[in-house]
Design a protein around this motif. Structure first.
Motif, short mmCIF file in Angstrom:
data_model
loop_
_atom_site.label_atom_id
_atom_site.label_comp_id
_atom_site.label_asym_id
_atom_site.label_seq_id
_atom_site.Cartn_x
_atom_site.Cartn_y
_atom_site.Cartn_z
N GLY A 157 -2.71 -7.80 -11.59
CA GLY A 157 -1.97 -9.05 -11.42
C GLY A 157 -0.59 -8.88 -10.81
N ASP A 158 -0.23 -7.67 -10.40
CA ASP A 158 1.06 -7.42 -9.77
C ASP A 158 0.93 -7.68 -8.27
OD1 ASP A 158 3.60 -6.68 -9.16
OD2 ASP A 158 3.46 -4.61 -9.90
N LEU A 159 0.89 -8.97 -7.90
CA LEU A 159 0.52 -9.34 -6.54
C LEU A 159 1.60 -8.98 -5.52
CD1 LEU A 159 -1.14 -12.82 -7.18
CD2 LEU A 159 -2.20 -10.56 -7.08
N ALA A 187 2.97 -5.57 -0.88
CA ALA A 187 3.84 -4.59 -0.22
C ALA A 187 3.06 -3.32 0.12
CB ALA A 187 5.02 -4.25 -1.13
N ASP A 188 2.18 -2.88 -0.77
CA ASP A 188 1.35 -1.70 -0.47
C ASP A 188 0.35 -2.00 0.64
OD1 ASP A 188 2.61 -0.01 -2.20
OD2 ASP A 188 1.19 -0.28 -3.85
N PHE A 189 -0.22 -3.21 0.64
CA PHE A 189 -1.12 -3.58 1.73
C PHE A 189 -0.37 -3.57 3.07
CE2 PHE A 189 -3.83 -5.93 -1.51
CZ PHE A 189 -4.87 -5.03 -1.42
N ASP A 190 0.89 -3.99 3.06
CA ASP A 190 1.68 -3.95 4.29
C ASP A 190 1.80 -2.53 4.83
OD1 ASP A 190 2.03 -6.65 4.06
OD2 ASP A 190 4.01 -6.53 3.14
N GLU A 191 2.05 -1.57 3.93
CA GLU A 191 2.14 -0.18 4.37
C GLU A 191 0.79 0.33 4.87
OE1 GLU A 191 4.74 1.80 4.71
OE2 GLU A 191 6.03 0.12 4.18
N ARG A 239 -8.32 -8.17 5.00
CA ARG A 239 -9.06 -9.08 4.11
C ARG A 239 -8.50 -9.03 2.69
NH1 ARG A 239 -15.33 -8.31 2.14
NH2 ARG A 239 -15.52 -10.30 1.00
N TYR A 240 -8.27 -7.82 2.18
CA TYR A 240 -7.74 -7.69 0.82
C TYR A 240 -6.34 -8.31 0.72
CZ TYR A 240 -11.57 -4.40 0.08
OH TYR A 240 -12.80 -3.81 -0.02
N ARG A 241 -5.52 -8.06 1.74
CA ARG A 241 -4.17 -8.63 1.70
C ARG A 241 -4.23 -10.15 1.76
NH1 ARG A 241 0.38 -7.03 6.10
NH2 ARG A 241 -1.00 -8.23 7.45
N ALA A 242 -5.16 -10.69 2.56
CA ALA A 242 -5.29 -12.14 2.67
C ALA A 242 -5.68 -12.76 1.32
CB ALA A 242 -6.32 -12.50 3.74
N ARG A 243 -6.53 -12.07 0.58
CA ARG A 243 -6.91 -12.61 -0.74
C ARG A 243 -5.71 -12.73 -1.66
NH1 ARG A 243 -12.62 -9.70 -2.52
NH2 ARG A 243 -13.98 -10.81 -1.06
#
Length: 380
Positions: free
Chosen positions: A203-205, A210-214, A227-231
């Motif tokens: 739940g730490d969205l 931020a990790d998806f950005d990297e 896709r995961y970041r969009a969710r």
């Protein structure tokens, strides 16, 4: 592995009404549409709930399942008793062997112990010379004990170790820069993606995004990362940025129906129902046996007020997967709206039914035709 009764949280003696109530509660508690998104574990739990309900609601299937459970319990009980008997037999055999050895060897051992010490041959081995250098303790000690320079560097002002045990620290206590080993930041796209998924499940969205950005920065050609970041962006209500990520993912993987499905759900959240239907139509053409696609497309038709089309999609979804809970709930809602629409139409129909349905004049209009013909006769 849990039984179907344990999955639904009911007793094996529960009646059908209790099972239905437990299924509805469990389906609502684990369905991604009602919990704001889901992961693989939640999807697996929901599928187990649906399978359990499908078996327990059917009398014949439930009887077969109960018979199977009874057989498995008897089999496990028999295997347990067999293991106990085998262990007991092995213990008895070993005890007999030890008793036999004791009977055979104890007299010889007593005779040997009764002999005088002069007859015994004792070889004295010289003890190894003492080691003056505390660091020369073999490869194990070298791996554990740091060098004097390392100790003095890690602990400024500490005196160098001059004897065994002084200044020694366990390896791995301090990593480079004085930070614990577990706090080392990931450096690859895969490690950032792994940590982002873990944070997303917790739940730490914000930190997950931020990790998806990297991960995107390090692997910009990976459609799954977008896709995961969009969710997660959608779970935070950032629909415009989520749609941009879905667009990039679709450009990288245009033959993936899941991407069109997810983007359609995002468009539905924004109220762009026609665009959502376009994406769902594409997803259905790519994966025409996926019941959830028909159910979600029916939900969009339901939101648009097209109840017949919505019912057609819900019926197709239940034909492919009779235990799909969301399709059942949505179909009931569509039927209710359609009945309300029909009732409203029936109340308004008497004012125009004579003209619209038969094309003939209503009975009360017949007397009014005579006064119109009378002036024509007077004019002649």
């Amino acid at each position: 592995m849990k039984t179907h009764y344990e999955v639904l949280g009911v007793s094996p003696r529960a009646d059908l009404d209790t099972i239905k109530r437990a299924f509805r509660q469990a389906a609502k508690a684990h369905h991604p549409d009602l919990t704001g998104g889901g992961d693989a574990a939640a999807d697996h739990t929901l599928k187990m709930i649906i399978v359990a309900y499908k078996v327990l609601r059917d009398t014949d299937l439930r009887a077969e399942y109960d018979a199977h459970l009874t057989f498995e319990r008897k089999r496990l009980r028999g295997e347990r008793w067999d293991a106990i008997l085998q262990f007991t037999a092995a213990t008895a055999v070993l005890s007999a062997i030890l008793i036999g050895l004791e009977i055979v060897l104890l007299p010889s051992l007593g005779d040997w112990m009764s002999k005088p010490p002069a007859t015994r041959s004792i070889v004295l081995r010289p003890s190894p010379p003492p080691r003056s250098e505390p660091w020369d303790r073999g490869p194990e000690a070298t791996a554990v004990s740091p060098s004097r320079d390392a100790v003095s560097t890690a602990r400024p002002g500490a005196p160098p170790a001059t004897s065994r045990g002084q200044g020694a620290q366990p390896a791995g206590d301090v990593a480079a820069g004085g930070a614990p080993a577990a706090a080392i930041e990931p450096t690859t796209a895969a490690s950032f993606l792994k940590r982002a998924l873990e944070r997303s499940q917790q739940g730490d969205l914000d930190r997950a995004i931020a990790d998806f950005d990297e991960a995107v920065r390090l692997a910009p050609r990976n459609a799954d990362v977008y896709r995961y970041r969009a969710r997660d962006l959608g779970r935070r209500g950032r629909w415009d940025r989520a749609l941009a990520d879905y667009e990039r993912a679709i450009r990288l993987d245009p033959n993936n129906p899941a991407l069109f499905h997810d983007r359609a759900l995002a468009l539905q959240q924004k109220g762009e129902l026609d665009e959502a239907l376009v994406d769902l139509d594409r997803a259905v053409r790519m994966s025409f046996s996926d019941a959830e696609l028909y159910s979600d497309r029916g939900a969009v038709w339901l939101a648009k007020g097209s109840y017949d089309r919505a019912l057609a999609d819900f019926n197709q979804a239940l034909k492919l997967d009779p235990g799909l809970a969301t399709a059942t709930v949505r179909r009931d809602e569509a039927l209710e709206h359609k009945r309300e629409q029909q009732l409203a139409g029936d109340n308004a129909r008497p004012r125009q039914s004579g003209v619209d349905t038969t094309g003939t004049l209503p009975p009360e209009a017949a007397p009014k035709a005579a006064p119109k013909a009378a002036p024509k006769a007077a004019g002649r």
